[in-house]
Scaffold this motif. Structure first.
Motif, PDB file in Angstrom:
ATOM      1  N   ARG A 121       0.825  -1.213   0.000  1.00  0.00           N
ATOM      2  CA  ARG A 121       0.000   0.000   0.000  1.00  0.00           C
ATOM      3  C   ARG A 121       0.856   1.257   0.000  1.00  0.00           C
ATOM      4  O   ARG A 121       0.569   2.222  -0.714  1.00  0.00           O
ATOM      5  N   TYR A 122       1.899   1.261   0.833  1.00  0.00           N
ATOM      6  CA  TYR A 122       2.794   2.406   0.928  1.00  0.00           C
ATOM      7  C   TYR A 122       4.179   1.966   0.466  1.00  0.00           C
ATOM      8  O   TYR A 122       4.757   1.045   1.046  1.00  0.00           O
ATOM      9  N   GLY A 174       6.663   9.183   1.477  1.00  0.00           N
ATOM     10  CA  GLY A 174       5.512   9.614   2.259  1.00  0.00           C
ATOM     11  C   GLY A 174       5.787   9.529   3.743  1.00  0.00           C
ATOM     12  O   GLY A 174       6.692   8.822   4.197  1.00  0.00           O
ATOM     13  N   ARG A 219       3.538   9.907   7.681  1.00  0.00           N
ATOM     14  CA  ARG A 219       2.263  10.147   8.369  1.00  0.00           C
ATOM     15  C   ARG A 219       2.278  11.442   9.160  1.00  0.00           C
ATOM     16  O   ARG A 219       1.220  11.964   9.545  1.00  0.00           O
ATOM     17  N   VAL A 228       4.026  13.404  -2.519  1.00  0.00           N
ATOM     18  CA  VAL A 228       4.442  12.284  -1.676  1.00  0.00           C
ATOM     19  C   VAL A 228       5.969  12.258  -1.729  1.00  0.00           C
ATOM     20  O   VAL A 228       6.560  11.558  -2.550  1.00  0.00           O
TER      21      VAL A 228
END
Length: 262
Positions: free
Chosen positions: A145-146, A151, A153, A200
């Motif tokens: 997913r990442y 990126g 958080r 990102v």
């Protein structure tokens, strides 16, 4: 087991320890004390040779960048909680270090693997942008997913990215490293941000992965080196917490009651 077999069982090229003798990778420790930096010492023990001053400086920059990210990071939070439980500083550090797994602490290792794939495809003749697109698509198809190293958080732009990338740029210009992993990472960053209004950017794991890979460290050592780096912050937070007098510090303030879901 004979003495000879036992000696061979524990054979190592890392160190030789005998009465009045301590040698590390073949060099007497007394010749290293006061003449070699800690980053260069790490390199020597892992690689069996000394780095150039430029290589050592680049490694130290990556190690410095990853030392701490505050109690937002599980490893730091665990260090502080454990330090209030009466287990001692070494146990608090071990508890924290043991949280550095695939999700927290492993992204650098995974990012090196990602960049290796792109670099290998580019070395085989595939244009770099196409190689970055193809590899990122393959990773996403596997359920990632990442993408590791990109990126964050917490940060819209990781403040550690730019200085580390700039140091690698200078190292490439000086011929210290060849820049293939740097170019691969920048290609991924470009691919991820194509058509996006919210960028990102690369994060600390990506920036340090570039450095470790450019310096020739295998992917698993990217995680090991991160553990060494983060241990500094873990020690500092555990030590600070021991001086604050708290007992049995939990993960949430005492006044807050967790929502019952039963």
């Amino acid at each position: 087991m004979t003495d000879s077999l036992a000696a061979d069982w524990w054979g190592t090229a890392v160190s030789r320890i005998e009465p009045n003798v301590v040698e590390l990778r073949g060099t007497p420790v007394q010749e290293l004390i006061g003449t070699i930096g800690f980053g260069a010492m790490i390199w020597l023990l892992l690689r069996g040779e000394r780095p150039s001053p430029e290589q050592a400086a680049l490694l130290e920059a990556a190690l410095v960048a990853g030392v701490d990210h505050g109690p937002h990071a599980p490893s730091i939070a665990v260090a502080r909680m454990a330090a209030t439980c009466g287990i001692g500083l070494n146990n608090a550090m071990a508890s924290a270090i043991n949280t550095l797994g695939d999700s927290h602490g492993g992204a650098g290792q995974e990012c090196v693997l990602l960049l290796d794939e792109i670099r290998e495809r580019a070395a085989a003749g595939e244009p770099l942008p196409e190689a970055a697109d193809a590899v990122t698509a393959e990773w996403r198809a596997r359920g990632v997913r990442y993408l590791p190293g990109f990126g964050h958080r917490f940060h819209t732009r990781d403040p550690r990215r730019d200085p580390l990338v700039a140091l690698v740029d200078r190292a490439v210009a000086a011929g210290v490293v060849d820049g293939a992993h740097l170019r691969a990472a920048l290609a991924v960053e470009t691919a991820l941000n194509r058509g996006r209004s919210t960028p990102v950017p690369m994060n600390i794991d990506g920036a340090t992965a570039i450095i470790y890979a450019e310096l020739g460290f295998p992917a698993p050592l990217a995680r090991g080196l991160f553990v060494l780096s983060r241990s500094v912050g873990i020690l500092a937070h555990a030590w600070e917490e021991t001086g604050q007098g708290r007992r049995n510090k939990g993960p949430i303030p005492p006044a807050i009651r967790p929502t019952y879901l039963g």
